[in-house]
Structures are given as structure tokens and as C-alpha cells.
Design a protein around this motif. Structure first.
Motif, PDB file in Angstrom:
ATOM      1  N   LEU A  46       0.571  -1.575  -0.286  1.00  0.00           N
ATOM      2  CA  LEU A  46       0.117   0.785   0.050  1.00  0.00           C
ATOM      3  C   LEU A  46       0.982   0.699   0.169  1.00  0.00           C
ATOM      4  CD1 LEU A  46      -1.963  -2.254   0.987  1.00  0.00           C
ATOM      5  CD2 LEU A  46      -3.315  -0.539   2.194  1.00  0.00           C
ATOM      6  N   VAL A  47       0.577   1.715  -1.090  1.00  0.00           N
ATOM      7  CA  VAL A  47       1.674   3.069  -1.475  1.00  0.00           C
ATOM      8  C   VAL A  47       0.584   4.549  -0.548  1.00  0.00           C
ATOM      9  CG1 VAL A  47       2.630   4.800  -2.524  1.00  0.00           C
ATOM     10  CG2 VAL A  47       2.657   2.573  -2.987  1.00  0.00           C
ATOM     11  N   ALA A  48       1.171   5.386   0.415  1.00  0.00           N
ATOM     12  CA  ALA A  48      -0.085   6.293   0.850  1.00  0.00           C
ATOM     13  C   ALA A  48       0.062   7.782   0.956  1.00  0.00           C
ATOM     14  CB  ALA A  48      -1.034   5.631   2.342  1.00  0.00           C
ATOM     15  N   GLY A  49      -0.307   9.185   1.720  1.00  0.00           N
ATOM     16  CA  GLY A  49       0.385  10.102   1.800  1.00  0.00           C
ATOM     17  C   GLY A  49      -0.426  10.404   3.088  1.00  0.00           C
ATOM     18  N   TRP A  50       0.743  11.001   3.355  1.00  0.00           N
ATOM     19  CA  TRP A  50       0.030  12.304   4.640  1.00  0.00           C
ATOM     20  C   TRP A  50      -1.212  12.998   4.826  1.00  0.00           C
ATOM     21  CZ3 TRP A  50       0.690   8.858   8.108  1.00  0.00           C
ATOM     22  CH2 TRP A  50       2.147   8.400   8.807  1.00  0.00           C
ATOM     23  N   PHE A  51      -0.874  13.440   3.147  1.00  0.00           N
ATOM     24  CA  PHE A  51      -1.634  14.981   2.357  1.00  0.00           C
ATOM     25  C   PHE A  51      -3.137  14.239   1.426  1.00  0.00           C
ATOM     26  CE2 PHE A  51       1.873  16.943   4.886  1.00  0.00           C
ATOM     27  CZ  PHE A  51       1.407  17.758   5.466  1.00  0.00           C
ATOM     28  N   ASP A  52      -3.001  13.300   1.457  1.00  0.00           N
ATOM     29  CA  ASP A  52      -3.881  12.431   0.541  1.00  0.00           C
ATOM     30  C   ASP A  52      -5.393  11.703   1.499  1.00  0.00           C
ATOM     31  OD1 ASP A  52      -5.263  11.402  -1.425  1.00  0.00           O
ATOM     32  OD2 ASP A  52      -4.894   9.043  -0.483  1.00  0.00           O
ATOM     33  N   VAL A  53      -6.443  12.770   0.692  1.00  0.00           N
ATOM     34  CA  VAL A  53      -7.458  12.542   0.897  1.00  0.00           C
ATOM     35  C   VAL A  53      -7.907  11.427   1.637  1.00  0.00           C
ATOM     36  CG1 VAL A  53      -8.308  14.519   0.045  1.00  0.00           C
ATOM     37  CG2 VAL A  53      -8.509  12.609  -1.554  1.00  0.00           C
ATOM     38  N   PHE A  54      -7.311   9.817   0.986  1.00  0.00           N
ATOM     39  CA  PHE A  54      -8.134   8.140   1.508  1.00  0.00           C
ATOM     40  C   PHE A  54      -6.930   8.337   2.966  1.00  0.00           C
ATOM     41  CE2 PHE A  54      -8.982   9.316  -3.048  1.00  0.00           C
ATOM     42  CZ  PHE A  54     -10.224   8.471  -2.451  1.00  0.00           C
ATOM     43  N   LEU A  55      -5.928   9.141   2.902  1.00  0.00           N
ATOM     44  CA  LEU A  55      -5.175   8.032   4.201  1.00  0.00           C
ATOM     45  C   LEU A  55      -5.332   7.756   5.190  1.00  0.00           C
ATOM     46  CD1 LEU A  55      -1.806   8.280   5.538  1.00  0.00           C
ATOM     47  CD2 LEU A  55      -2.321  10.370   6.756  1.00  0.00           C
ATOM     48  N   ALA A  56      -6.595   8.050   6.129  1.00  0.00           N
ATOM     49  CA  ALA A  56      -7.284   7.088   7.086  1.00  0.00           C
ATOM     50  C   ALA A  56      -7.745   5.255   6.874  1.00  0.00           C
ATOM     51  CB  ALA A  56      -8.091   8.496   7.938  1.00  0.00           C
ATOM     52  N   GLY A  57      -8.646   6.349   5.867  1.00  0.00           N
ATOM     53  CA  GLY A  57      -9.453   4.724   5.347  1.00  0.00           C
ATOM     54  C   GLY A  57      -8.107   4.228   4.734  1.00  0.00           C
ATOM     55  N   GLN A  58      -6.833   4.189   4.505  1.00  0.00           N
ATOM     56  CA  GLN A  58      -5.930   3.854   4.039  1.00  0.00           C
ATOM     57  C   GLN A  58      -5.058   2.616   4.963  1.00  0.00           C
ATOM     58  OE1 GLN A  58      -3.725   4.972   1.173  1.00  0.00           O
ATOM     59  NE2 GLN A  58      -3.031   3.055  -0.513  1.00  0.00           N
ATOM     60  N   LEU A  59      -5.450   3.366   5.549  1.00  0.00           N
ATOM     61  CA  LEU A  59      -4.374   2.846   7.127  1.00  0.00           C
ATOM     62  C   LEU A  59      -5.182   2.151   7.881  1.00  0.00           C
ATOM     63  CD1 LEU A  59      -2.565   6.003   9.045  1.00  0.00           C
ATOM     64  CD2 LEU A  59      -1.366   4.759   7.665  1.00  0.00           C
ATOM     65  N   ARG A  60      -6.845   1.905   7.952  1.00  0.00           N
ATOM     66  CA  ARG A  60      -7.111   0.733   8.542  1.00  0.00           C
ATOM     67  C   ARG A  60      -7.573  -0.147   7.243  1.00  0.00           C
ATOM     68  NH1 ARG A  60     -11.257   5.748   9.250  1.00  0.00           N
ATOM     69  NH2 ARG A  60     -11.828   4.950   6.757  1.00  0.00           N
ATOM     70  N   ASP A  61      -7.276  -0.021   6.348  1.00  0.00           N
ATOM     71  CA  ASP A  61      -7.346  -1.667   5.501  1.00  0.00           C
ATOM     72  C   ASP A  61      -6.188  -2.162   5.635  1.00  0.00           C
ATOM     73  OD1 ASP A  61      -9.118  -0.647   4.244  1.00  0.00           O
ATOM     74  OD2 ASP A  61      -8.375   0.043   2.300  1.00  0.00           O
ATOM     75  N   TYR A  62      -4.667  -1.448   6.080  1.00  0.00           N
ATOM     76  CA  TYR A  62      -3.727  -1.869   6.236  1.00  0.00           C
ATOM     77  C   TYR A  62      -4.151  -2.400   7.649  1.00  0.00           C
ATOM     78  CZ  TYR A  62       1.178  -2.891   8.353  1.00  0.00           C
ATOM     79  OH  TYR A  62       2.143  -3.475   8.942  1.00  0.00           O
ATOM     80  N   ALA A  63      -4.214  -2.039   8.428  1.00  0.00           N
ATOM     81  CA  ALA A  63      -5.034  -2.279  10.094  1.00  0.00           C
ATOM     82  C   ALA A  63      -5.427  -3.862  10.106  1.00  0.00           C
ATOM     83  CB  ALA A  63      -5.092  -1.267  10.810  1.00  0.00           C
ATOM     84  N   ARG A  64      -6.271  -3.526   9.716  1.00  0.00           N
ATOM     85  CA  ARG A  64      -7.176  -4.727   9.245  1.00  0.00           C
ATOM     86  C   ARG A  64      -6.413  -6.278   8.236  1.00  0.00           C
ATOM     87  NH1 ARG A  64     -12.747  -3.598   6.648  1.00  0.00           N
ATOM     88  NH2 ARG A  64     -13.174  -5.472   7.279  1.00  0.00           N
ATOM     89  N   LEU A  65      -5.405  -6.173   7.356  1.00  0.00           N
ATOM     90  CA  LEU A  65      -4.652  -6.845   6.823  1.00  0.00           C
ATOM     91  C   LEU A  65      -3.878  -7.842   7.659  1.00  0.00           C
ATOM     92  CD1 LEU A  65      -4.341  -5.388   3.412  1.00  0.00           C
ATOM     93  CD2 LEU A  65      -5.309  -7.566   3.320  1.00  0.00           C
ATOM     94  N   HIS A  66      -3.412  -6.447   8.206  1.00  0.00           N
ATOM     95  CA  HIS A  66      -2.232  -6.689   9.685  1.00  0.00           C
ATOM     96  C   HIS A  66      -2.930  -8.134  10.662  1.00  0.00           C
ATOM     97  CE1 HIS A  66       0.163  -7.038  12.870  1.00  0.00           C
ATOM     98  NE2 HIS A  66       1.054  -6.557  12.179  1.00  0.00           N
ATOM     99  N   ALA A  67      -4.442  -7.347  10.751  1.00  0.00           N
ATOM    100  CA  ALA A  67      -5.358  -8.545  11.489  1.00  0.00           C
ATOM    101  C   ALA A  67      -4.650  -9.468  11.740  1.00  0.00           C
ATOM    102  CB  ALA A  67      -6.186  -7.734  12.826  1.00  0.00           C
ATOM    103  N   ALA A  68      -5.693 -10.057  10.781  1.00  0.00           N
ATOM    104  CA  ALA A  68      -6.281 -10.683   9.959  1.00  0.00           C
ATOM    105  C   ALA A  68      -4.502 -11.750   9.353  1.00  0.00           C
ATOM    106  CB  ALA A  68      -6.646 -10.789   8.558  1.00  0.00           C
ATOM    107  N   GLY A  69      -3.750 -11.651  10.333  1.00  0.00           N
ATOM    108  CA  GLY A  69      -2.305 -12.446   9.743  1.00  0.00           C
ATOM    109  C   GLY A  69      -1.847 -12.414   8.855  1.00  0.00           C
ATOM    110  N   ARG A  70      -1.878 -11.214   7.617  1.00  0.00           N
ATOM    111  CA  ARG A  70      -1.058 -11.694   6.425  1.00  0.00           C
ATOM    112  C   ARG A  70       0.074 -10.208   6.568  1.00  0.00           C
ATOM    113  NH1 ARG A  70      -4.521 -14.895   6.201  1.00  0.00           N
ATOM    114  NH2 ARG A  70      -7.194 -13.861   4.758  1.00  0.00           N
ATOM    115  N   ARG A  71       0.965 -10.028   5.731  1.00  0.00           N
ATOM    116  CA  ARG A  71       1.935  -9.145   6.069  1.00  0.00           C
ATOM    117  C   ARG A  71       2.494  -8.206   4.919  1.00  0.00           C
ATOM    118  NH1 ARG A  71       6.920 -13.230   6.264  1.00  0.00           N
ATOM    119  NH2 ARG A  71       8.511 -11.082   6.701  1.00  0.00           N
TER     120      ARG A  71
END
Length: 543
Positions: A258-283
Motif C-alpha cells: 500500500l502506498v499512501a500520503g500524509w496529505f492524501d484524502v484517502f489516508l485514514a481509510g488506507q491505514l484502516r485497510d492496512y491494519a485489518r490486513l495485518h490483524a488478519a495475519g497477512r504481511r
């Protein structure tokens, strides 16, 4: 000796790329890809003229056409460096059949496209999903059901609930939602990109239009169902049921970067997507730079991930090892490797708003109140920050003129005696009262350097519906990574808008799409032992 294509040389220089494997490409245009309902979508295949068949295929699906910047910046660099590329126009765009209805058809159409690709004589047994923004959403739409031939995905500046975050009832992102609707509405017109950029003044008039339900007519000269839906249905409306890909995140087994930006409009959602993948045991991998939605750094980093992470998985090998999370720490102006997001070793630190415009770690001992007047006819402007629309400056900018406005309060710390690093989630708790029931609270954190230049770092807005009663407004700011240098000061702004990033709160309680009147409001920010207004920053604890 054949002269290298000018487009290839320009992209190489613009994106600071090494020389390609080849510049000699073939382009098969208007390939007809049948969908299960009989609709035919069009696609272009780019590949090296020699040895293209059998290479891994990068699949890009989006509504922005198949030429111009999309082809030059996204497709050509991949086709010159180890991929063949299939660029498809989504349903109802770029000559593809059917009607373009945002978010609705990408799952079935994407799966049908992958199935078709796997049957083609040029198919090379592996697929990498690739692309930013809407092209990232089309990846998420199929990721939990993609066949084994899909070896990796690289979604950039995007999220599984794409666009729905714009439509929060308490904080409607007018500029992003309306601007994207206008952009899509112009796609089928000639010189669409130039028309959009040249239409900035018309869009500004449209954003000021009352009622907003007429704004599409001002900007486009016609009604846009996409814009009407954005205005009339907030993110919790049943209208959007099934229009996101968030429910399948935990089932995604495809390696993802996942590639994100601190001033991107989708940042918060993208970080949630990362956290959910990580919590599901993915890498999954996560890279966050000091970028806005259209920053060149997004494109170059996304390409680096395709050529490293993507190609490695496509060939059945492990990509070069790196930490799961890599973030750019602003202020320090350097990259930092982290084990997870949010990272360990950072805890919420309260900085309190106090009388005299002070900001301190110590809680206030006496009560105080500061006031300002918010006039929707002269709305507090958006200055830098989280912006998506091209032509409007995003990211870190000088806030001096903004802070001089009478409708902006500021609270500033003493110069720091040592460096302060913050990485993670930021929030504010502002005790607030308005003369009207309906009002917004906008909070921004800035870094003030020794020359008194105030630079924005993160901000957020929330709307209140009982603002005439004193209450604590909870404001979520965008996550960040920042180092406040010794000798610098921390500043907090409080105001009631950031137009047109957010729509003007008319103060009347009318629905945003139907409001025809505006009312001036007198606002109060309270601070003291009984009403401890504060900003909460994730401060490093292991120093």
C-alpha cells in the motif's frame, strides 16, 4: 538506430527512473472484453515488441481513458521494464459499454476481466493488480475472490470505501466529492484534462452556489447524477449499500503493498485497510510519504513497488526484505522504518488551550473563553492540507495569512527545549458553543519555526447539531509523522471551516444539497479546569 520515443524519455526523467529494458513497444488497442451480462469493455495491451508474450501482466482498470497521462505515467514505464500491461476502461467510460455508476460494477467486471485474460495466448501465468485512486479501488473490489494467477496488488492513495469518506454527514468533503464528479463528467469530452484545469474559476462559482443541488449545472452545464447522489446521500445512507469493498479485506490473501500520503484524502481509510490486513495475519507493506493525492512521489514509489515487490511475486520469488511500514517523518525530513501501524512507543500527550493564546502541557487553572464570528458569505478558506483536486495547492504551506483572519483562533506553545517526535493518530477535544445550533469546528496543528513561519501538519473538522449548548466537540485529525525541532513552537488553530475542502455550514440546519439561506454565527471556545480544551498528539515515549 531507432530514436527513443520522446514520451519514454520524458517519463524517465520526470520519475527519475533508470533506463528501461526496452523502449520498443507494441500497443494493441480496443481489445473487446466480454462481461457475463453481455456488455463489452475495451482495453489496450502494451507489451515489448520482442518477448512480450509470457511476461507478467499488470492489470489497470479505471474510468479516466486509455491515453494521455494515464498511458504515459502508469502504463509505459511498466511495459518498458518487465511487464506487459492491460489497461481497461471501466464500464461506461472510454468507449466501454454500459453506464458508469461509481463503485457498483467493479467486482463482477474485474473478475470477468481476469478470467478473460487467463485465456489469452499472450497471458504469462501471473497478474499484478496496479494503480492509484479509483484504479486502486478496482483492485480491492476483486482482491478477496481473485484467482491464484493474481500474485500481488499495489493500491496507491486509495481505500476500500473509496469516496464514501467524503460524504460524512458531519463533515462533507465538498471539494473532493464535487471535484471528482466534475472530472468524471468531463471525461468523455475532448481535451478533458485541459478543460478541467481551465475550469477552476467556474468550479469555484459552483462550490459557492446555493442550493448545491444546482452546482453541477454551473460547473458542467448539465445535471450529473454522480454529483446529485454525492450531495443527497451521506456515507451511512442505504443508497451506498454494497458500494464498497471493505467487508472482504480480512479474506484478501494476495500480497499487498500500500502506498499512501500524509496529505492524501484517502489516508485514514488506507491505514484502516492496512491494519485489518495485518490483524488478519497477512504481511502487507505500507509506505507513507509527505504526499498529496497527485504528488509525483506517489507515482514513482508505486512504480518502484511494482518493479520490486510486484515482479518478485509474479516470478514466484521473495521481494527484497524491508520493514512492514516505512514512513516519511516530516520536520526531520527523513524516512523511518516501523514494525507496525500505529507504531509502539508513542502515547497520547495532552496539550491544553489556555487564555492569552497559550498552549501548554500543564492543565489550565483558571477559566477562559475566546470568541470569533463565522460568516458563510466569507468562509474561512482551506489553505494547503489534505486536497485532491489538481490546481489547488495541497500539503505543507505558510499559514500566516490564514492565522491573521479574525475568524481563526490560535494557541501557541513556548519554544521547545528538546525535539518532540509524534507518529500516529491525532485528536482534539474542544469545548465549544455557538449562537446557532448548527456549526462546524475545524482544528489544525502547525509547526512555528524560529522565523515565525507557521506550517500546517494535520487537521480535521466535525459538525455539531446542538452547538448552541456548551459541549465537548471531538475532532479527529489526520494521522501524521512529524518531528518538532528544539526551538520551534507548536500551534493549534480553531475555526469553523476550511472552504471548499469542506462545504460551508449555512447555520440553518437545512440539508446540504437543499440549503438556500446562510446565517452568521458567533462562536466560543472555552478552556479551564471545568472545560479543558486540548489537542492529543502521539508523542514518542522512549527518549
Amino acid at each position: 538506430m531507432r530514436t527513443p520515443p520522446l514520451a519514454s524519455l520524458l517519463v524517465q526523467r520526470m520519475m527519475k527512473l533508470p533506463p528501461p529494458i526496452t523502449r520498443d513497444l507494441i500497443i494493441e488497442r480496443d481489445l473487446r472484453v466480454p462481461m457475463r451480462d453481455g456488455t463489452v469493455l475495451l482495453a489496450d495491451r502494451w507489451a515489448p515488441r520482442a518477448g512480450g508474450q509470457g511476461l507478467p501482466v499488470a492489470l489497470l482498470r479505471g474510468p479516466y481513458g486509455r491515453g494521455g497521462p494515464v498511458a504515459m505515467q502508469l502504463v509505459r514505464p511498466l511495459a518498458e521494464r518487465g511487464f506487459q500491461v492491460l489497461l481497461q476502461s471501466t464500464r461506461g467510460s472510454g468507449g466501454s459499454g454500459g453506464e458508469f455508476v461509481p463503485l457498483r460494477n467493479e467486482r463482477l467486471d474485474g473478475l470477468d476481466t481476469v478470467e478473460w485474460m487467463c485465456k489469452q495466448p499472450w497471458f504469462g501465468e501471473s497478474i499484478v493488480l496496479y494503480g492509484p485512486s479509483y484504479l486502486g479501488f478496482t483492485q480491492w473490489a476483486i482482491a478477496d475472490q481473485a484467482p491464484a494467477q493474481v500474485k500481488a496488488m499495489i493500491p496507491a492513495v486509495t481505500e476500500t470505501t473509496l469516496g464514501l469518506g467524503f460524504l460524512r454527514e458531519e463533515a462533507f468533503s465538498l471539494e473532493s466529492a464535487f471535484g471528482w464528479g466534475v472530472l468524471v463528467g468531463m471525461q468523455e469530452r475532448s481535451w478533458a484534462t485541459a478543460r478541467f484545469l481551465l475550469g477552476a474559476r467556474r468550479r469555484r462559482r459552483a462550490e459557492l452556489t446555493l442550493p448545491l443541488s444546482s452546482a453541477d449545472q454551473v460547473a458542467l452545464g448539465e445535471r450529473s447524477q454522480i454529483i446529485q447522489d454525492f450531495l443527497a446521500h451521506d456515507s451511512q445512507s442505504p443508497h451506498w449499500s454494497g458500494a464498497d469493498a471493505s467487508e472482504g479485506v480480512e479474506d484478501v490473501e494476495i500480497p499487498a503493498s500500500l502506498v499512501a500520503g500524509w496529505f492524501d484524502v484517502f489516508l485514514a481509510g488506507q491505514l484502516r485497510d492496512y491494519a485489518r490486513l495485518h490483524a488478519a495475519g497477512r504481511r502487507p507493506r505500507l509506505t507513507v510519504g509527505a504526499w498529496s493525492h497527485s504528488s509525483p512521489g506517489v507515482m514513482s514509489t508505486m512504480l518502484d513497488e511494482a518493479l520490486g515487490f510486484g515482479l518478485a511475486h509474479a516470478h514466484g520469488t521473495a521481494p527484497a526484505d524491508r520493514t512492514p511500514v516505512r514512513v516519511f517523518v516530516m520536520g526531520a525530513e527523513q524516512w523511518k522504518d516501523l514494525s507496525s501501524w500505529p507504531p509502539p512507543g508513542y502515547a497520547a500527550r495532552r496539550l491544553h488551550l489556555r487564555s492569552g493564546g497559550r498552549l501548554t502541557v500543564e492543565p489550565p487553572t483558571t477559566a477562559g473563553t475566546d470568541g470569533y464570528r463565522y460568516d458563510p458569505a466569507d468562509p474561512t478558506p482551506a489553505v494547503g492540507g489534505t486536497r485532491m483536486v489538481p490546481g489547488r495547492k495541497a500539503g505543507r504551506v505558510d499559514n500566516t495569512r490564514l492565522e491573521a483572519r479574525p475568524d481563526v483562533l490560535t494557541y501557541t506553545s513556548d519554544p521547545l527545549s528538546e525535539d518532540l517526535e509524534i507518529i500516529g493518530e491525532v485528536a482534539a477535544q474542544i469545548w465549544f458553543r455557538s449562537s446557532l445550533p448548527h456549526a462546524d469546528v475545524f482544528v489544525r496543528v502547525c509547526d512555528v519555526d524560529p522565523q515565525d513561519r507557521s506550517t500546517n501538519i494535520t487537521d480535521g473538522l466535525t459538525g455539531l447539531t446542538t452547538a448552541d449548548e456548551l459541549s465537548r466537540a471531538e475532532v479527529t485529525l489526520t494521522p501524521t509523522a512529524y518531528l518538532f525541532r528544539r526551538g520551534h513552537r507548536i500551534r493549534v488553530q480553531v475555526s469553523s471551516g476550511a472552504f471548499p475542502q469542506y462545504n460551508r455550514n449555512p447555520g440553518t440546519g437545512e440539508p446540504r444539497h437543499a440549503a438556500t439561506r446562510i446565517r452568521v454565527a458567533d462562536q466560543q471556545v472555552h478552556h479551564g479546569p471545568e472545560h479543558p480544551s486540548a489537542i492529543l498528539v502521539p508523542a514518542r515515549t522512549d527518549r
